[in-house]
Design a protein around this motif. Structure first.
Motif, PDB file in Angstrom:
ATOM      1  N   ILE A  12     -11.895 -24.661   2.458  1.00 41.99           N
ATOM      2  CA  ILE A  12     -12.445 -25.089   1.188  1.00 41.99           C
ATOM      3  C   ILE A  12     -11.110 -24.195   0.131  1.00 41.99           C
ATOM      4  CG2 ILE A  12     -14.279 -24.598  -0.577  1.00 41.99           C
ATOM      5  CD1 ILE A  12     -15.770 -25.350   1.600  1.00 41.99           C
ATOM      6  N   PHE A  13     -11.435 -22.560   0.112  1.00 40.32           N
ATOM      7  CA  PHE A  13     -10.947 -21.620  -0.640  1.00 40.32           C
ATOM      8  C   PHE A  13      -9.100 -22.397  -0.929  1.00 40.32           C
ATOM      9  CE2 PHE A  13      -7.983 -17.377  -0.574  1.00 40.32           C
ATOM     10  CZ  PHE A  13      -8.642 -17.177  -2.155  1.00 40.32           C
ATOM     11  N   GLY A  14      -9.116 -22.954   0.479  1.00 39.94           N
ATOM     12  CA  GLY A  14      -7.055 -23.601   0.185  1.00 39.94           C
ATOM     13  C   GLY A  14      -7.398 -24.155  -0.856  1.00 39.94           C
ATOM     14  N   LEU A  15      -8.068 -24.821  -0.359  1.00 41.41           N
ATOM     15  CA  LEU A  15      -8.224 -26.694  -1.466  1.00 41.41           C
ATOM     16  C   LEU A  15      -8.693 -26.548  -3.226  1.00 41.41           C
ATOM     17  CD1 LEU A  15     -10.184 -29.010   1.007  1.00 41.41           C
ATOM     18  CD2 LEU A  15      -7.266 -29.434   0.108  1.00 41.41           C
ATOM     19  N   GLY A  16      -9.515 -25.250  -3.127  1.00 47.38           N
ATOM     20  CA  GLY A  16      -9.043 -25.116  -4.740  1.00 47.38           C
ATOM     21  C   GLY A  16      -8.230 -24.364  -4.819  1.00 47.38           C
ATOM     22  N   LEU A  17      -7.060 -23.555  -4.153  1.00 49.03           N
ATOM     23  CA  LEU A  17      -6.212 -23.066  -5.014  1.00 49.03           C
ATOM     24  C   LEU A  17      -4.578 -24.063  -5.138  1.00 49.03           C
ATOM     25  CD1 LEU A  17      -5.853 -19.992  -2.357  1.00 49.03           C
ATOM     26  CD2 LEU A  17      -5.846 -19.665  -4.958  1.00 49.03           C
ATOM     27  N   LEU A  18      -4.697 -24.637  -4.052  1.00 44.54           N
ATOM     28  CA  LEU A  18      -3.599 -25.953  -4.737  1.00 44.54           C
ATOM     29  C   LEU A  18      -4.277 -26.915  -5.658  1.00 44.54           C
ATOM     30  CD1 LEU A  18      -3.308 -27.585  -1.159  1.00 44.54           C
ATOM     31  CD2 LEU A  18      -1.770 -26.568  -2.660  1.00 44.54           C
ATOM     32  N   ILE A  19      -5.389 -27.281  -5.729  1.00 44.38           N
ATOM     33  CA  ILE A  19      -6.127 -28.019  -6.885  1.00 44.38           C
ATOM     34  C   ILE A  19      -5.921 -27.281  -8.168  1.00 44.38           C
ATOM     35  CG2 ILE A  19      -7.743 -29.230  -7.948  1.00 44.38           C
ATOM     36  CD1 ILE A  19      -9.516 -29.670  -4.946  1.00 44.38           C
ATOM     37  N   SER A  20      -6.194 -25.857  -8.422  1.00 43.07           N
ATOM     38  CA  SER A  20      -6.135 -25.070  -9.662  1.00 43.07           C
ATOM     39  C   SER A  20      -4.105 -25.136 -10.063  1.00 43.07           C
ATOM     40  CB  SER A  20      -6.618 -23.640  -9.211  1.00 43.07           C
ATOM     41  OG  SER A  20      -6.171 -22.354  -8.126  1.00 43.07           O
ATOM     42  N   GLY A  21      -3.621 -25.216  -8.866  1.00 42.90           N
ATOM     43  CA  GLY A  21      -2.161 -24.411  -9.353  1.00 42.90           C
ATOM     44  C   GLY A  21      -1.802 -23.825  -8.734  1.00 42.90           C
ATOM     45  N   MET A  22      -2.920 -22.602  -8.399  1.00 39.85           N
ATOM     46  CA  MET A  22      -2.361 -20.911  -8.161  1.00 39.85           C
ATOM     47  C   MET A  22      -1.361 -20.942  -7.052  1.00 39.85           C
ATOM     48  SD  MET A  22      -5.568 -18.888  -8.960  1.00 39.85           S
ATOM     49  CE  MET A  22      -4.332 -17.735  -9.273  1.00 39.85           C
ATOM     50  N   VAL A  23      -0.956 -21.849  -6.140  1.00 36.22           N
ATOM     51  CA  VAL A  23      -0.156 -21.766  -4.970  1.00 36.22           C
ATOM     52  C   VAL A  23       1.430 -21.719  -5.657  1.00 36.22           C
ATOM     53  CG1 VAL A  23      -1.822 -22.237  -2.951  1.00 36.22           C
ATOM     54  CG2 VAL A  23      -0.068 -24.003  -4.697  1.00 36.22           C
ATOM     55  N   PHE A  24       1.079 -22.076  -6.766  1.00 39.11           N
ATOM     56  CA  PHE A  24       2.996 -22.930  -6.955  1.00 39.11           C
ATOM     57  C   PHE A  24       2.930 -21.397  -8.039  1.00 39.11           C
ATOM     58  CE2 PHE A  24       0.626 -26.319  -6.996  1.00 39.11           C
ATOM     59  CZ  PHE A  24       1.164 -27.886  -5.750  1.00 39.11           C
ATOM     60  N   PRO A  25       4.232 -20.359  -8.367  1.00 43.56           N
ATOM     61  CA  PRO A  25       4.426 -19.640  -8.163  1.00 43.56           C
ATOM     62  C   PRO A  25       4.772 -19.519  -9.921  1.00 43.56           C
ATOM     63  CG  PRO A  25       5.346 -19.518  -5.906  1.00 43.56           C
ATOM     64  CD  PRO A  25       4.627 -20.477  -6.445  1.00 43.56           C
ATOM     65  N   GLU A  26       5.549 -21.041 -10.297  1.00 41.68           N
ATOM     66  CA  GLU A  26       5.988 -20.712 -11.373  1.00 41.68           C
ATOM     67  C   GLU A  26       4.557 -20.546 -12.672  1.00 41.68           C
ATOM     68  OE1 GLU A  26       6.240 -24.732  -9.323  1.00 41.68           O
ATOM     69  OE2 GLU A  26       7.145 -22.724  -8.921  1.00 41.68           O
ATOM     70  N   LYS A  27       3.780 -21.491 -12.077  1.00 47.16           N
ATOM     71  CA  LYS A  27       2.493 -22.246 -12.511  1.00 47.16           C
ATOM     72  C   LYS A  27       1.835 -21.106 -13.509  1.00 47.16           C
ATOM     73  CE  LYS A  27      -1.238 -24.618 -13.656  1.00 47.16           C
ATOM     74  NZ  LYS A  27      -1.292 -25.564 -14.479  1.00 47.16           N
ATOM     75  N   VAL A  28       1.798 -19.877 -12.268  1.00 49.47           N
ATOM     76  CA  VAL A  28       0.683 -18.528 -11.916  1.00 49.47           C
ATOM     77  C   VAL A  28       2.175 -17.559 -13.398  1.00 49.47           C
ATOM     78  CG1 VAL A  28       0.301 -16.238 -10.528  1.00 49.47           C
ATOM     79  CG2 VAL A  28       0.043 -18.493  -9.734  1.00 49.47           C
ATOM     80  N   LEU A  29       2.883 -17.866 -12.618  1.00 53.25           N
ATOM     81  CA  LEU A  29       4.419 -17.451 -13.844  1.00 53.25           C
ATOM     82  C   LEU A  29       4.089 -17.545 -15.103  1.00 53.25           C
ATOM     83  CD1 LEU A  29       7.261 -16.744 -12.361  1.00 53.25           C
ATOM     84  CD2 LEU A  29       5.916 -14.690 -12.675  1.00 53.25           C
ATOM     85  N   GLY A  30       4.188 -18.273 -15.413  1.00 57.53           N
ATOM     86  CA  GLY A  30       3.904 -18.998 -17.331  1.00 57.53           C
ATOM     87  C   GLY A  30       2.028 -18.690 -17.533  1.00 57.53           C
ATOM     88  N   PHE A  31       1.355 -18.449 -16.569  1.00 59.62           N
ATOM     89  CA  PHE A  31      -0.006 -17.800 -16.961  1.00 59.62           C
ATOM     90  C   PHE A  31       1.038 -16.660 -17.587  1.00 59.62           C
ATOM     91  CE2 PHE A  31      -3.727 -15.328 -15.842  1.00 59.62           C
ATOM     92  CZ  PHE A  31      -4.204 -15.966 -16.738  1.00 59.62           C
ATOM     93  N   LEU A  32       1.656 -15.421 -16.680  1.00 60.29           N
ATOM     94  CA  LEU A  32       1.767 -15.034 -17.085  1.00 60.29           C
ATOM     95  C   LEU A  32       2.428 -14.149 -17.895  1.00 60.29           C
ATOM     96  CD1 LEU A  32       1.815 -12.645 -13.226  1.00 60.29           C
ATOM     97  CD2 LEU A  32      -0.113 -13.054 -15.129  1.00 60.29           C
TER      98      LEU A  32
END
Length: 136
Positions: A12-32
Motif C-alpha cells: 500500500i505504501f509503495g502504491l501510494g508513492l507510485l500514485i503520488s509521483g514521489m518515486v519519480f525524481p523529476e517530480k520531487v525535484l520540481g517540488f523542491l
C-alpha cells in the motif's frame, strides 16, 4: 500473520508513492525547485502524510502493544541536538541532489533503476557506518 501484514502495508505504501509521483525524481525535484518551475502537488501528499502521522502517533502513544500484538517502539525523547540537525541537513541535501529518499528509492530499486541502486547502496553503507560508530 505479521509477514503478510507487513507485505500488505509495504504494498500500500509503495502504491501510494507510485500514485503520488514521489518515486519519480523529476517530480520531487520540481517540488523542491521553488524559484523555477515549481510543482506544488507533492505538498498535498506531504500534508496528507503529516495528518495521518499526527493522528496515528497521538493514538499509539496510549498503547503498549500494536494491533498485531507487537511491542510499540515509539521514541520517548523530544531532544533536538546538533546530531539530529546535522542528520536532517544531510538527508535534505541528499534528497535535493538525488530526488529520492529511502521509500521511493526502494520502490525504484524494484524497477532496477540505476540511480536507485546507487542510492540504496550509499544508504546501506551510511547505515552501516552509523551502526559501527554507535558500537565503538
Amino acid at each position: 500473520m505479521g509477514i503478510i501484514t507487513s507485505f500488505l502495508v509495504g504494498l500500500i505504501f509503495g502504491l501510494g508513492l507510485l500514485i503520488s509521483g514521489m518515486v519519480f525524481p523529476e517530480k520531487v525535484l520540481g517540488f523542491l525547485d521553488i524559484k523555477g518551475q515549481w510543482d506544488p502537488s507533492l505538498a498535498l501528499v506531504m500534508l496528507g502524510a503529516v495528518l495521518v502521522g499526527f493522528i496515528s502517533f497521538k493514538y499509539t502513544r496510549q498503547r503498549v502493544k500494536s494491533f498485531l500484538g507487537f511491542d510499540m517502539k515509539i521514541p520517548t525523547t523530544n531532544l533536538i541536538n546538533a546530531r539530529l540537525i546535522l542528520g536532517s541537513l544531510i538527508f535534505g541535501i541528499g534528497w535535493g541532489i538525488a530526488g529520492l529518499c529511502p521509500g521511493p528509492a526502494l520502490v525504484n530499486l524494484g524497477f532496477g533503476e540505476m540511480k536507485a541502486i546507487a542510492f540504496v547502496i550509499a544508504m546501506v553503507v551510511g547505515m552501516g557506518i552509523f551502526e559501527f560508530k554507535l558500537k565503538t
